[in-house]
Design an enzyme around this catalytic site. Sequence first.
Site, PDB file in Angstrom:
ATOM      1  CG  LEU A  18       6.333   6.372  -0.630  1.00  0.00           C
ATOM      2  CD1 LEU A  18       6.899   5.240   0.199  1.00  0.00           C
ATOM      3  CD2 LEU A  18       7.227   7.611  -0.536  1.00  0.00           C
ATOM      4  CB  THR A  55       8.324   2.625   4.101  1.00  0.00           C
ATOM      5  OG1 THR A  55       7.078   2.585   4.786  1.00  0.00           O
ATOM      6  CG2 THR A  55       8.614   4.056   3.690  1.00  0.00           C
ATOM      7  CG  PHE A 112      -0.331   0.355   2.521  1.00  0.00           C
ATOM      8  CD1 PHE A 112      -0.512   1.607   3.073  1.00  0.00           C
ATOM      9  CD2 PHE A 112       0.421  -0.572   3.240  1.00  0.00           C
ATOM     10  CE1 PHE A 112       0.044   1.943   4.298  1.00  0.00           C
ATOM     11  CE2 PHE A 112       0.976  -0.252   4.458  1.00  0.00           C
ATOM     12  CZ  PHE A 112       0.794   1.014   4.995  1.00  0.00           C
ATOM     13  CE  LYS A 113       3.692   1.635   4.762  1.00  0.00           C
ATOM     14  NZ  LYS A 113       4.967   1.335   5.397  1.00  0.00           N
ATOM     15  CG  ASP A 114       4.092   0.580  -4.504  1.00  0.00           C
ATOM     16  OD1 ASP A 114       5.239   1.055  -4.361  1.00  0.00           O
ATOM     17  OD2 ASP A 114       3.875  -0.631  -4.679  1.00  0.00           O
TER      18      ASP A 114
END
Length: 737
Positions: free
Chosen positions: A349, A376, A344-346
């Site tokens: 980011l 992350t 989900f960090k994509d």
Amino acid sequence: MFHIFQYQPLRLITQNSLSSMCLKLMLSRPVAFAQIWKSWFSSHSLLGKKNIILMGPPGAGKTTIGRIVGQKLDCPVIDIDDDVLESAWNMTVSEKLQDVGSEEFLEEEGKALLKFSASGSVISLSGSNPMHAAGMQHVKKNGIVVYLDVPTRVILSRLKSMEVDRIVGLSPGVSLKDILQFRKQFYRKWFDIRVLCEEDIAAEVVAEKVLDAVKRYQDSELETFVSTRSSKSGGSVEEDCQKYFSDVVTQGLAPDGGLFVPEGGLPKFSAGEWRSLIEASYVERAQVILERCIHPADIPASNLAEIIETAYGENFSCSKIAPVRHLAGNQFLLELFHGPTASFKDFALQLMPHLFAYCIPRSCNYLILVATSGDTGSAVLDGFSRLNDTDRQRIAVVNFFPEDGVSQIQKSQMIGCQKENAWSVGVKSDFDFCQTAIKQIFTNSDFTGFLTVEYGTALAAANSINWARLLPQIVYHASAYLDLVSQGIISFGSPVDICIPTGNFGNILAAFYAKMMGIPIRKFICASNENNVLTDFIRTGAYDLRGRKLISTFSSAVDILKSSNLERYLHLIANEDGQLVTQLFNQLENQGHFQLQKDLLEKLQQDLVAGWCSDEDCLAAIHSVYSTTGYILDTHTAVAKVVADRLQDRTCPIIISSTAHYSKFAPAILRALRIAEINQNPLSQLHLLSSYSALPPIHWGLLETLKKTGNGDHQVCTADMSVLMSHIETLIQNHFM
């Protein structure tokens, strides 16, 4: 050439035509007259010499709304079709289109627009004006372009009732819907402000929304950010503590050690506005939501649209970006792992690096510092390495991660994502040390000042302490709810619960922000693993780290004891009491604990419930779900599934955030599936998993990264602040000097 000069209403005061009623009011009731004059002057100062230019598809109501706005501002109103084109051509627009055809019509229309000039007016464009680039550039020079964004379904219904059978571009084999969809690219290119026009909204209401949007556009000082630890003086925050979006993106952490939050809160969408986004794509939803959260003075709408399209374009393997999948019963999975690094960090980011590059001054280099408990690291390395060549030369990133505290695949991925401006450093400690070290580095003015003076380099943060990391996460929580409405699972307004595996509190906070903006979320279920400090806190109000040691679990991304974004939430429910927040977190830092007062705990428990899950139960859930559905959960989603099963009351749908792809945790997954012998090679593990033909399939990006990694190398350092700072200085010397 057509010239419409600015109307001069001041003459009304001096000319003999002023009514005796106004004279009597001015003389007998000067206060009332002053209020009327102030209101009038405010409206006219809104416009000045600029034009308000209304743009949108045919049937959007531009002409009607333009007249109402003009009446409210007491200024000239110009309809391009009626007042310019038909006057120039001596025939109706429809006759001209029939006479010359679509291609020639656009050219003639553009020529007429190039001859047109106006000032201090409200202008209603034709639906096809934006398709002529030179004409639009000319008109936009002296105006604010307002896009009346009406759902295509509503436009089609209106055009049918108006019996419109001919518009530019209509031809055999090309539907009216296709034309409207095609034109959207031109509307998005030119607008400064978007006004959502939901179904059955009155023209008078749209006109008010236009005026409110123009006021916002012209006054960026209304949207400032403050630290969660800011003290209010006389009911307001001191000016030097206030920052703008561009500032908080580049600074990350506030100088007083707090986190930045919007001073006026987040924008609120009406139910009708949310409904208008039901048929929209993920990218379209992101554009609308983020436009409301980022002032155009920081990033203009057209630039923001380009950034969003770049972030969520070809980098995601699923066209829906964040699809919602039914799991079982009333449980739905929000799949957040279709980005390039499978977590989900994509979502943040892939977007944040472009926001950052746009906002920073061109005269300075920047080194991004990030701490990761797993996902992350690779996401931030991948995101910043995708910047263009110029930006990669002036922006670099270093990722600190616990050397022995992430999965082998996660480590391989972080090593494989290293590029010429992106590096990974393993630290012989845990995530909490890495995160605390970064915070201390940012507040070390001697060190940051030295880097600026000696190397012309500033530091910035890419963890969820940075507001630009948190903001994009709001979008997928809102989008998930809209998808359930679109699929007919619920009607808009029906509540849902959210369950999220939580360590740093950022993801669940983003869901809470979505609720504040108008998404009907009922309960937020916080799911922890054996590092269950948040579960204890939500149940008791006691945040107590005394005697706690971090436990290494299969769900390593939530192996966290200090939840940074909890500070933002407490600031919110404490009515933005910065002194209280400072007191609580200073006590946590110095004494290892704090206790929330009773009234705040009660308020917290109205929103949040919490539970935790052991490694054993996590693996059992993975096995059970695969056995019954053929779907493989990753270890973090399994934690959320276990907690959701225990805490949900089954009276409404529950959306479980699936925060990572199971491929990243292959050894644990293979163990859950009861594979006896597990090869230690990460690539072999993925090939074994792929043989199961499970849902979802093996992640393409992860597989490719591991193929390229081979025996890639990375730096490792001891858990010492001076060593970390030395690493930072060396990396700056190597990249920027």
